[in-house]
Design an enzyme around this catalytic site. Structure first.
Site, PDB file in Angstrom:
ATOM      1  N   HIS A  69       0.821  -1.204   0.000  1.00 32.63           N
ATOM      2  CA  HIS A  69       0.000   0.000   0.000  1.00 32.63           C
ATOM      3  C   HIS A  69       0.862   1.263   0.000  1.00 32.63           C
ATOM      4  O   HIS A  69       0.543   2.248  -0.668  1.00 32.63           O
ATOM      5  CB  HIS A  69      -0.933  -0.002   1.211  1.00 32.63           C
ATOM      6  CG  HIS A  69      -1.837   1.176   1.266  1.00 32.63           C
ATOM      7  ND1 HIS A  69      -1.807   2.086   2.288  1.00 32.63           N
ATOM      8  CD2 HIS A  69      -2.794   1.615   0.405  1.00 32.63           C
ATOM      9  CE1 HIS A  69      -2.697   3.038   2.064  1.00 32.63           C
ATOM     10  NE2 HIS A  69      -3.309   2.766   0.934  1.00 32.63           N
ATOM     11  N   GLU A  72       1.857   1.883  -3.456  1.00 32.29           N
ATOM     12  CA  GLU A  72       0.786   2.497  -4.260  1.00 32.29           C
ATOM     13  C   GLU A  72       0.893   4.019  -4.190  1.00 32.29           C
ATOM     14  O   GLU A  72       0.781   4.718  -5.199  1.00 32.29           O
ATOM     15  CB  GLU A  72      -0.582   2.046  -3.754  1.00 32.29           C
ATOM     16  CG  GLU A  72      -1.751   2.694  -4.501  1.00 32.29           C
ATOM     17  CD  GLU A  72      -3.048   2.614  -3.720  1.00 32.29           C
ATOM     18  OE1 GLU A  72      -3.818   3.598  -3.764  1.00 32.29           O
ATOM     19  OE2 GLU A  72      -3.286   1.586  -3.064  1.00 32.29           O
ATOM     20  N   HIS A  73       1.150   4.535  -2.987  1.00 33.46           N
ATOM     21  CA  HIS A  73       1.312   5.984  -2.820  1.00 33.46           C
ATOM     22  C   HIS A  73       2.571   6.485  -3.527  1.00 33.46           C
ATOM     23  O   HIS A  73       2.569   7.569  -4.118  1.00 33.46           O
ATOM     24  CB  HIS A  73       1.367   6.326  -1.327  1.00 33.46           C
ATOM     25  CG  HIS A  73       0.041   6.274  -0.662  1.00 33.46           C
ATOM     26  ND1 HIS A  73      -0.658   7.411  -0.287  1.00 33.46           N
ATOM     27  CD2 HIS A  73      -0.755   5.231  -0.310  1.00 33.46           C
ATOM     28  CE1 HIS A  73      -1.801   7.069   0.275  1.00 33.46           C
ATOM     29  NE2 HIS A  73      -1.884   5.743   0.278  1.00 33.46           N
ATOM     30  N   GLU A 151      -3.693   8.093   6.879  1.00 37.09           N
ATOM     31  CA  GLU A 151      -4.821   7.347   6.315  1.00 37.09           C
ATOM     32  C   GLU A 151      -5.262   6.254   7.279  1.00 37.09           C
ATOM     33  O   GLU A 151      -6.462   6.013   7.459  1.00 37.09           O
ATOM     34  CB  GLU A 151      -4.437   6.738   4.966  1.00 37.09           C
ATOM     35  CG  GLU A 151      -5.568   5.977   4.291  1.00 37.09           C
ATOM     36  CD  GLU A 151      -5.168   5.365   2.975  1.00 37.09           C
ATOM     37  OE1 GLU A 151      -5.902   4.478   2.492  1.00 37.09           O
ATOM     38  OE2 GLU A 151      -4.119   5.747   2.414  1.00 37.09           O
TER      39      GLU A 151
END
Length: 231
Positions: A69, A72-73, A151
C-alpha cells in the site's frame, strides 16, 4: 407464495445471465513479458487504461506489513520524466477516474482519458514502471509514509468500527499467514520501513513480466497495439 417467488427470482437471474453482453478483446504478451488486453468499443470517445501489478499485501513478510500500500502511494509521487506527479499531467489532458488500489494479491493503477490522449496515459504508466526509482529519495518515502499513517488513523483507528476488518483478519488467519496482516499495515512496520526496503520491493515486483495492462474503449486496435509496443 415464497416458493413461487423464489422460482421467479431464479428464472430472472438465468434470463439476465443469458443476455450478458459479450465483450470482445484481444490478449497477448510483449517480449518483455507484459500481458496486454485490448478491447475496442466506440460508444464513448474515451479510453480506460488499467495496469495491474500482481503483488499485494500477501507478498509481504512479517514485520514488513503495509509495503504494497505504501508503494501504491509512491507511484503517485512522480517518476523521472513525469513531474511533479501523474495527477497534474493527467489532469492537464482531461483525464478522470484517476486512482490506484491495493488488495492482498494485486495493486492496480487506472485512469480514463479522451481517446486522443491514449499515448499520454501509456507514457505515464511506462515511466512509472521504468523510471520511478530515478525520482525516489528517502525524503519522498518519508512523505508518503506519513500520508499512509494518517490514512490509517483516519480510516481505521479513529473511524467507527474501523478496526473491525483488522481484528477479524487476525482471528480468521493464524499469525504469520499472508492474509492475517492488514493492507494498510501496522504503525510499527510503517515506521521501520527504510528507503532501501522500498527500492527492493519495487525492483522485485514492479516488472513488466509481473504486470497486466488493459486498454479498453474508443481505440483502433492496430494503432493501440503500436502505441503499447512503443511505450
Amino acid at each position: 407464495m415464497r416458493r413461487i417467488a423464489a422460482i421467479c427470482s431464479l428464472t430472472l437471474a438465468f434470463a439476465a445471465r443469458a443476455t450478458d453482453p459479450a465483450i470482445k478483446f484481444e490478449k497477448y504478451k510483449l517480449p518483455n513479458g507484459l500481458t496486454v488486453i485490448l478491447s475496442e468499443d466506440h460508444r464513448l470517445p474515451q479510453v480506460a487504461v488499467d495496469i495491474w501489478y500482481h503483488v499485494g499485501a500477501a507478498n509481504q513478510t512479517p514485520g514488513r506489513s503495509g509495503f504494497a500500500h505504501l508503494f501504491e502511494h509512491m507511484m503517485f509521487s512522480g517518476s523521472k520524466h513525469v513531474q511533479p506527479s501523474p495527477w497534474q499531467v493527467l489532469e492537464s489532458v482531461g483525464a478522470s477516474g484517476v486512482n490506484g488500489t491495493t488488495d492482498f494479491d494485486r495493486t492496480n493503477y487506472f485512469e480514463v482519458v479522451p481517446s486522443n490522449q491514449l499515448a499520454a496515459a501509456l507514457w505515464i504508466e511506462s515511466d512509472r514502471m521504468g523510471y520511478l526509482i530515478d525520482a525516489m529519495s528517502p525524503k519522498t518515502v518519508d512523505a508518503q509514509r506519513d500520508v499512509v499513517k494518517n490514512e490509517r488513523r483516519q480510516s481505521y483507528e479513529n473511524a467507527p468500527y474501523g478496526m473491525a476488518s483488522i481484528e477479524i483478519a487476525q482471528m480468521l488467519y493464524p499469525k504469520g499467514h499472508p492474509y492475517s496482516w492488514p493492507t494498510i499495515g501496522y504503525m510499527e512496520d510503517l515506521t521501520a520501513a527504510s528507503y532501501d526496503d522500498v527500492v527492493h520491493f519495487f525492483e522485485t515486483y514492479y516488472q513488466p513480466s509481473n504486470a497486466s495492462l488493459v486498454v479498453a474503449g474508443d481505440i483502433d486496435t492496430a494503432r493501440a497495439k503500436a502505441s503499447v509496443e512503443k511505450w
